[in-house]
Design a protein around this motif. Structure first.
Motif: not given
Length: 280
Positions: A105, A130, A165, A185-187, A189-190
Motif C-alpha cells: 500500500r 504511494a 485510501s 493516496e495509498l494503493a 484496499k484497506p
C-alpha cells in the motif's frame, strides 16, 4: 461451564495404522480418535492403576458423550474425505508456512525503533510508490499515520494496512523540530479487520486464520494464526462470501466465536483505531 471446558486439544492430521481407528479409515468411514498421547508407561506393565486420573477420565468421557450427542442430533453425518489419504502433519506445516499475500500500500522500508525516538524512521522509498508520490523520503520519521500515534513497527503496519485510501501522516524530517502533515493516496484496499484466512472442507463452517496483521484490530483482540472463526455476532456464516460480507459491513464492535486448541471463546473486535496518546 461444561466439565471439559478446560481440556486442551491438538488435532493431528496423521492417520497411522497403529490404533483402532484404522479399519474405519481403510473403509472410507469418518472417524474421530480421542487420545491422551504417549507416555513412558504406555502399554507397559508399569502402567498401573495408581497412575489413572479419575478427573481426567471424567472430563474426557463427558466430552465423548457430548460429541456423540451432537452427531446423533445433527441434520447429516460427516462425509469421508478422500483427500485425507494425501494429508499429514507435513501438509499442515506447509500450509501454515505459506507467506500471506498482503497488498503493497505505501512502498517503504523502515528501521527498528530506537530508544527515545518517536515513530519509525524510513530507510528507503520504492520508486513510483504511494510514498514517493506523497514526497516521503529516506530519513523521514513517521510519528502519526491515519490518526494513530506510531510508537512501534506494529503500530505502523496496522495503521498502513487498515487506513483508508486517502489518508495523511505526520512526518518529522531530519533536523526539524516539528512534524509536517503529508497527504497520501495509498494503493489497494484497506484491511478492515487485519486477518488472512483459508477455508478447508475438512472443517466446514470455519475460517482458519493464516496471518494476523500486527497492530490491526485483530491483533489488538489477540487473534492468532490457527484460530478458527465459527460465528459472527452469535450466528454461523454460510460460507466464505458471507464471511467477507459480514466482516466488511458490520459496525464495530464485532463479536467472533473463535476456537483455539479446542477452547471456544468470544472475541470482541473494535474496528476504530486506538486513540492518539497526548504527552502530559
Amino acid at each position: 461451564m461444561r466439565v471439559f471446558a478446560k481440556l486442551q486439544m491438538e488435532f493431528s492430521w496423521n492417520a497411522s495404522a497403529n490404533a483402532d481407528h484404522f479399519p474405519f479409515y481403510s473403509q472410507n468411514i469418518p472417524f474421530l480418535t480421542l487420545h491422551t498421547d504417549l507416555h513412558e508407561q504406555y502399554h507397559r506393565p508399569t502402567d498401573t492403576a495408581d497412575l489413572i486420573s479419575p478427573e481426567g477420565i471424567r472430563r474426557v468421557a463427558r466430552l465423548a458423550f457430548a460429541l456423540v450427542h451432537d452427531l446423533a442430533n445433527a441434520d447429516q453425518t460427516p462425509a469421508f474425505r478422500p483427500a485425507a489419504r494425501q494429508e499429514s502433519e507435513e501438509t499442515r506445516r506447509s500450509l501454515a508456512e505459506q507467506p500471506p499475500q498482503f497488498p503493497e500500500r505505501l512502498g517503504v522500508r523502515w528501521s527498528a525503533e530506537s530508544a527515545g525516538e518517536r515513530g519509525v524512521r524510513l530507510t528507503s522509498v520504492a520508486a513510483q510508490s504511494a510514498a514517493e508520490r506523497a514526497g516521503l523520503r529516506a530519513g523521514d520519521r513517521i510519528v502519526e499515520f491515519a490518526g494513530r500515534e506510531i510508537r512501534s513497527s506494529d503500530d505502523f503496519l496496522g495503521a498502513v494496512f487498515t487506513a483508508p485510501s486517502a489518508t495523511s501522516a505526520a512526518v518529522l524530517r531530519p533536523d526539524a523540530a516539528t512534524p509536517i502533515r503529508v497527504l497520501i493516496e495509498l494503493a489497494g484496499k484497506p484491511l478492515r479487520v487485519g486477518i488472512v484466512w483459508r477455508v478447508d472442507d475438512a472443517e466446514p463452517g470455519a475460517a482458519i486464520l493464516t496471518a494476523v496483521v500486527p497492530g490491526s484490530p485483530a491483533a489488538r483482540a489477540n487473534l492468532q494464526v490457527d484460530d478458527r472463526i465459527y460465528q459472527i455476532n452469535g450466528r454461523n456464516f454460510s460460507g466464505e462470501e458471507e464471511l467477507i460480507q459480514l466482516l466488511g459491513t458490520l459496525p464495530s464492535p464485532i463479536h467472533l466465536g473463535v476456537e483455539r486448541k479446542g477452547q471456544m471463546r468470544n472475541v470482541e473486535l473494535r474496528l476504530e483505531p486506538a486513540p492518539l496518546r497526548r504527552a502530559a
